[in-house]
Design an enzyme around this catalytic site. Structure first.
Site, PDB file in Angstrom:
ATOM      1  N   GLU A  14      16.763 -30.723  -2.386  1.00 25.54           N
ATOM      2  CA  GLU A  14      16.667 -31.022  -3.810  1.00 25.54           C
ATOM      3  C   GLU A  14      16.572 -32.529  -4.015  1.00 25.54           C
ATOM      4  OE1 GLU A  14      16.437 -28.697  -6.556  1.00 25.54           O
ATOM      5  OE2 GLU A  14      15.845 -27.781  -4.677  1.00 25.54           O
ATOM      6  N   CYS A  61      30.241 -41.294  -1.828  1.00 22.93           N
ATOM      7  CA  CYS A  61      29.007 -42.062  -1.842  1.00 22.93           C
ATOM      8  C   CYS A  61      29.087 -43.109  -0.760  1.00 22.93           C
ATOM      9  CB  CYS A  61      28.847 -42.708  -3.218  1.00 22.93           C
ATOM     10  SG  CYS A  61      27.651 -44.038  -3.211  1.00 22.93           S
ATOM     11  N   CYS A  64      28.969 -46.874  -2.498  1.00 22.40           N
ATOM     12  CA  CYS A  64      30.080 -47.265  -3.381  1.00 22.40           C
ATOM     13  C   CYS A  64      31.395 -46.819  -2.764  1.00 22.40           C
ATOM     14  CB  CYS A  64      29.922 -46.627  -4.749  1.00 22.40           C
ATOM     15  SG  CYS A  64      28.227 -46.481  -5.294  1.00 22.40           S
ATOM     16  N   HIS A  68      35.606 -45.922  -4.904  1.00 25.91           N
ATOM     17  CA  HIS A  68      36.231 -44.608  -5.095  1.00 25.91           C
ATOM     18  C   HIS A  68      37.608 -44.549  -4.439  1.00 25.91           C
ATOM     19  CE1 HIS A  68      32.998 -42.672  -7.214  1.00 25.91           C
ATOM     20  NE2 HIS A  68      32.130 -43.083  -6.324  1.00 25.91           N
ATOM     21  N   ARG A 478      28.709 -51.093 -10.612  1.00 24.07           N
ATOM     22  CA  ARG A 478      27.802 -50.399 -11.532  1.00 24.07           C
ATOM     23  C   ARG A 478      28.453 -50.073 -12.862  1.00 24.07           C
ATOM     24  NH1 ARG A 478      27.034 -49.239  -6.831  1.00 24.07           N
ATOM     25  NH2 ARG A 478      25.042 -49.863  -5.949  1.00 24.07           N
ATOM     26  N   SER A 501      27.251 -44.156 -12.914  1.00 26.82           N
ATOM     27  CA  SER A 501      25.900 -43.625 -13.108  1.00 26.82           C
ATOM     28  C   SER A 501      25.907 -42.358 -13.948  1.00 26.82           C
ATOM     29  CB  SER A 501      25.192 -43.389 -11.766  1.00 26.82           C
ATOM     30  OG  SER A 501      24.955 -44.628 -11.131  1.00 26.82           O
ATOM     31  N   CYS A 545      22.765 -44.985  -8.936  1.00 31.62           N
ATOM     32  CA  CYS A 545      23.283 -44.568  -7.644  1.00 31.62           C
ATOM     33  C   CYS A 545      23.640 -43.093  -7.729  1.00 31.62           C
ATOM     34  CB  CYS A 545      24.498 -45.398  -7.257  1.00 31.62           C
ATOM     35  SG  CYS A 545      24.986 -45.144  -5.555  1.00 31.62           S
ATOM     36  N   CYS A 548      23.463 -40.763  -3.179  1.00 33.03           N
ATOM     37  CA  CYS A 548      24.236 -41.124  -2.004  1.00 33.03           C
ATOM     38  C   CYS A 548      24.957 -39.960  -1.372  1.00 33.03           C
ATOM     39  CB  CYS A 548      25.245 -42.165  -2.386  1.00 33.03           C
ATOM     40  SG  CYS A 548      24.485 -43.416  -3.396  1.00 33.03           S
TER      41      CYS A 548
END
Lengths: 566, 184
Positions: A14, A61, A64, A68, A478, A501, A545, A548
Site C-alpha cells: 500500500e 517511525c 522521528c 516518540h 515537525r 503529520s 512523515c 516511516c
C-alpha cells in the site's frame, strides 16, 4: 475544464501519502490528502509495562525515533505525577535539540532543496562569480572558488556518466525553476557539506543517548546516563567537551550557511511567500523544561487563531488543562468504524476500509482538532507562537531573517509573509538558529549543575493499583506530538499518539473543514499537470512523515510511484 | 566519529511483522559472535535518507533488509551489488522519508565519502503488517542470512569468534504482560 491530478507513491505494501488535486485555470481549486497506510501501532502496546512503552514507540517511525521516546516517558511521568531530576531534563533537552538540528538540516538540504535547486543548471555557473557572491553574504570558509570548482567538476562527471538519474526529483529545466546557475552551484556545494554536518550533530545523540538512531538512555523517571566526571565509562568531562565542540561547529554551519541559503531562496522566489498559507490557526506546545516538574520552559508554546498573533494563548505546563482538555480526533472521513469525534483517552482504533471516496471516507489518517478547529503545527507554529509571546531569541532571528531576505529581494518583508510555502522553510531555519543557540545554554546549565556536585539522574516510578491517565507532549521538529496513556494496575490499558503529520495531513472532518495540507494547496499554481512540481513544493514545506512505519527496498525496480493527470 | 571500517546494517521496522528481518539478523549476529572492534553491527531501523551517516567513510557495508522481489517466495535470500542498487529507477517522493539506500549512496559518492564496497543481503518477506513476530519461512531465513553475512565478512578478512551457548532473544519479542524487562 478542470483536471484531476493524483500523486500516489505506490508500493507493494500500500502507498503512504496520496494527494489529489482538482486543477482549473492553472491553479489548484480543491485538494484531498490521504494517508494510504493503516498505522494502529499503538495496539501493540496494550497490556505491556508502561516503563517499556518508549522503546516500542521510538520504533513507530525510523526518522522521528527520539521524539516518540521522549513523548512516551513524559506521558507515563504525567500519569504518575512524577518529577525527574534536573540533570535528566538537561540531558533529554540536549538530545532533543541535537535531533532537531539534524532533522531540519536533512529536511532542507537533502529532502526538499531539490524542489527549488536545479542541479544541472549548476554546470553553467562560473565558480569564481559564485564564490564572490557567497563571500559577499557569509564568512563561511567552504565557499572558495576552488571548492566550488571541485563540486562542479564532480557533477559534470556524474552527468556525463548518466548517473544523476535517481538523484533528481525529475524536474530539471521545469519553468518554475528560477535560480541563476551560480546560486544552484552554491546550493549543491552546501548540500554536500550538509551531509557532513548532519553526521556531526548525530554524534551528540550517540554520546548522550548511547546509540543512534534509537537511543537507549531513557527511563521513566529520568535518564540512565550515570554521571561521574572521573570515570571513563560514564558521562564525564571528556564526553561533555566533545558535545560542546560539536555544538560550536553546528552553530557556524547553521548561521553562516543554512540561514543564508534560506534567505537567498526566499528572495529569489518571492511569489512563494504568497502561496500555501492554508490553515492559519496554529498550535505549538512549550518545550525544553528548565525545572523538574515542567512548568518553566526555554521554548514557549500556545495557540493562535486566524493568523492573528494577538489571539495568542500560552500553554504553560506539562499538565496544562488548556491542552489536555481541548484535543480531539474525528474519524468522520477516515477508514475507521463509526463517525465519532473523541478525546484521545476515549478513542479506539478499529479499522474499516472502504474505497477512496472524496465525498465520504478517504484516508487512514484521523483528523485532530483543537477546540473543534483545524490547526497547523510545525516550525511555523513554533516561530509564530514565540514571536507573539515576545520570546527574545525567536523575535531576533525572525527579524534578522526577514531583513536579510528582504534586502536581497529589495522589498520590505514582515512576519505576515511567513504564512506561506516558503515561510514554512524560513520558520524551520529560524527555529534551528534558536535551537542551536539554546543548546549551548543547556550544555552550560548541565555542566554547572554537575559542577555543584549534583549527579542525580533518576526517580523510581511507582505504579499504584487502579487507573491513572497521563499525557506527554513534545514540540518535535515537525510540530506538536502528544502521547496519551491509560494505565490500569501497572499495565497499559490504552495508548494513543497524536503525531504532527496527523495534524497537518489529516483529512476533512464531520464539519467538512479541510486539513492543513488540503487547504494549503488551494490557489497553488500548476504550470504542467504532468509535472506538478508546485504541488510537491507546498507539501514538502510541511516535511511530511507518513512513510516511516514500513520499509522494504525494491532493488528490482518495478514501478513504485506514479503521477497521474486525469 | 565512527571509525569502524566494516559495518553490517540491519534495516526494517520491528513492529511490522516480517519487516523486522533486518534487525533480527543483527540480533542473531550479536548474540552468536564476538566481532573485532573495527567492525560495527548496527540495527538502524527505518531511517530513510538519514541512512547516510551509517554508510559514510566505511570500507565495506553489508546491508540486510527485506526486499520486494516479484518472482520469489517468502524467506528466499537474494544478493544485490551496488551497481544493481544504483540502477533502481527514480520515483517522485511525496513523503521525503521513503527508503533511500540508493539515494544515500549517490549523495555520499558526490561528497566523496562513499563506502568502497556495498552489498545488500535481501530477505523476501511473507507478511508485513502491524504486529510483532516473523512468519515461519522468514524466521527460518534469519540464521541463513546471518551465515551469508559471515561468509562475506570472512572473504574480507573478518573472523568473528563464536560465542558458546548463543541464544538470540530480541527485546521486542518479549510478550505483552511479561515481566521480562529489557533495557539498554
Amino acid at each position: 475544464m478542470s483536471k484531476r491530478i493524483v500523486i500516489d507513491p505506490v508500493t507493494r505494501i500500500e502507498g503512504h501519502l496520496r494527494i489529489d488535486c482538482e486543477v482549473d485555470g492553472g491553479k489548484v481549486q480543491k485538494a484531498w490528502s490521504s494517508g494510504q497506510m493503516f498505522r494502529g501501532i499503538e495496539t501493540i502496546l496494550l497490556g505491556r509495562d508502561p516503563r517499556d512503552a518508549w522503546m516500542f514507540t521510538q520504533r513507530f517511525c525510523g526518522v522521528c525515533t527520539t521524539v516518540h521516546a521522549i513523548a512516551s516517558v513524559r506521558a507515563v511521568e504525567n500519569a504518575l505525577n512524577l518529577e525527574i531530576p534536573i540533570n535528566a531534563q538537561y540531558i533529554r533537552n540536549l538530545i532533543v535539540m541535537a535531533h532537531a538540528m539534524h532533522d531540519h538540516i536533512v529536511h532542507f538540504y537533502h529532502l526538499s532543496a531539490l524542489d527549488w535547486v536545479d542541479v544541472v543548471s549548476a554546470l553553467k555557473a562560473d565558480p569564481a562569480k559564485a564564490s564572490a557572491l557567497a563571500e559577499s553574504l557569509s564568512a563561511w570558509p567552504g565557499n572558495s572558488r576552488r571548492e566550488l570548482q571541485a563540486v562542479q567538476d564532480k557533477i559534470k562527471g556524474f552527468v556525463e556518466a548518466g548517473q544523476l538519474g535517481i538523484f533528481t526529483n525529475g524536474y530539471w529545466g521545469h519553468p518554475a525553476m528560477k535560480l541563476p546557475p551560480e546560486v544552484n552551484l552554491l546550493a549543491v556545494a552546501h548540500y554536500l557539506q550538509a551531509l557532513e554536518y548532519q553526521r556531526k550533530v548525530n554524534q551528540i545523540v550517540a554520546i548522550l543517548g548511547g546509540k543512534t538512531p534509537n537511543i537507549q538512555n531513557l527511563a521513566v523517571g529520568g535518564v540512565a546516563n550515570a554521571i561521574n566526571l572521573d570515570n571513563e565509562s560514564t558521562l564525564n568531562m571528556n564526553k561533555l567537551y566533545m558535545v560542546k565542540d560539536i555544538l560550536d561547529e553546528m552553530s557556524a554551519f547553521i548561521e553562516q550557511v543554512y540561514f543564508v541559503d534560506v534567505c537567498a531562496i526566499a528572495a529569489m522566489y518571492p511569489e512563494w511567500l504568497d502561496y500555501g498559507a492554508g490553515v492559519t490557526n496554529y498550535l505549538a506546545v512549550p518545550d525544553l523544561p528548565l525545572d523538574t516538574k515542567g512548568t518553566k520552559f526555554d521554548l514557549p508554546g500556545g495557540t493562535i487563531f486566524n493568523g492573528d498573533l494577538a489571539t495568542i494563548r500560552e500553554i504553560k505546563s506539562f499538565d496544562d488543562p488548556y491542552f489536555k482538555d481541548n484535543v480531539t480526533e474525528s474519524i468522520a472521513r477516515s477508514w475507521y468504524d463509526g463517525d465519532w469525534t473523541k478525546h484521545p483517552f476515549e478513542e479506539d482504533t478499529v479499522p474499516k476500509y472502504t474505497k477512496f471516496d472524496d465525498s465520504k471516507k478517504y484516508s487512514w489518517v484521523k483528523a485532530p482538532r483543537f477546540e473543534g478547529k483545524v490547526m497547523q503545527v510545525g516550525p511555523l507554529a513554533q516561530v509564530l507562537a514565540g514571536y507573539a509571546l515576545g520570546h527574545e531569541p525567536t523575535k531576533r532571528w525572525a527579524n534578522k531573517a526577514l531583513e536579510t531576505a528582504g534586502s536581497l529581494a529589495r522589498m520590505k518583508l514582515t512576519p505576515a509573509v511567513l504564512h506561506s510555502t516558503l515561510g514554512r522553510h524560513a520558520a524551520r531555519m529560524i527555529r534551528t538558529c534558536v535551537i542551536s543557540e539554546t543548546a549551548k545554554k543547556h550544555w552550560q546549565l548541565l555542566a554547572e549543575n554537575i559542577g555543584k556536585g549534583d549527579t542525580a539522574i533518576f526517580n523510581e516510578p511507582v505504579f499504584p493499583k487502579g487507573e491513572q491517565r497521563g499525557f506527554g507532549f513534545h514540540e518535535a521538529p515537525r510540530g506538536t506530538l502528544s502521547h496519551w496513556i491509560v494505565i490500569r494496575d501497572g499495565k497499559i490499558a490504552n495508548y494513543q499518539a497524536v503525531v504532527p503529520s496527523t495534524w497537518n495531513a489529516g483529512p476533512r472532518d464531520e464539519k467538512n473543514q479541510p486539513g492543513p495540507y488540503e487547504a494549503s494547496l488551494v490557489g497553488n499554481p500548476v504550470a504542467n499537470p504532468e509535472l506538478p512540481l508546485e504541488v510537491l513544493r507546498t507539501i514538502h514545506s510541511f516535511d511530511p512523515c507518513l512513510a516511516c512505519a514500513v520499509h522494504t527496498l525494491d532493488p528490482e525496480g518495478r514501478e513504485i510511484a506514479r503521477v497521474k493527470a486525469l | 566519529m565512527d571509525l569502524t571500517f566494516v559495518r553490517v546494517i540491519g534495516l526494517g521496522n520491528v513492529l511490522m511483522g516480517d519487516d523486522a528481518a533486518g534487525p533480527w539478523v543483527i540480533e542473531e549476529l550479536l548474540a552468536g559472535w564476538v566481532f573485532p572492534e573495527n567492525v560495527a553491527i548496527l540495527d538502524v531501523g527505518t531511517p530513510g535518507l538519514d541512512l547516510t551517516p551509517y554508510l559514510a567513510n566505511a570500507q565495506t557495508v553489508i546491508v540486510v533488509d527485506t526486499v520486494a522481489a516479484p518472482d520469489a517466495s517468502p524467506g528466499e535470500i537474494r544478493f544485490y551489488s551496488r551497481e544493481t542498487l544504483m540502477a533502481t529507477p527514480w520515483k517522485p517522493r511525496l513523503s521525503p522519508h521513503d527508503p533511500g539506500l540508493s539515494e544515500a549512496l549517490l549523495a555520499l559518492t558526490l561528497a566523496g565519502s562513499e563506502p568502497d564496497d556495498v552489498l545488500l543481503v535481501g530477505i523476501v518477506p511473507g507478511a508485513i503488517a502491524t504486529g510483532i513476530g516473523l512468519t515461519p519461512a522468514v524466521r527460518d531465513a534469519i540464521p541463513k542470512a546471518a551465515r551469508e553475512v559471515l561468509r562475506f565478512l570472512e572473504l574480507r578478512g573478518v573472523s568473528p569468534i563464536p560465542r558458546p551457548n548463543a541464544f538470540v532473544s530480541p527485546w521486542w519479542e518479549a510478550g505483552a504482560g511479561s515481566d521480562q524487562r529489557q533495557n539498554s
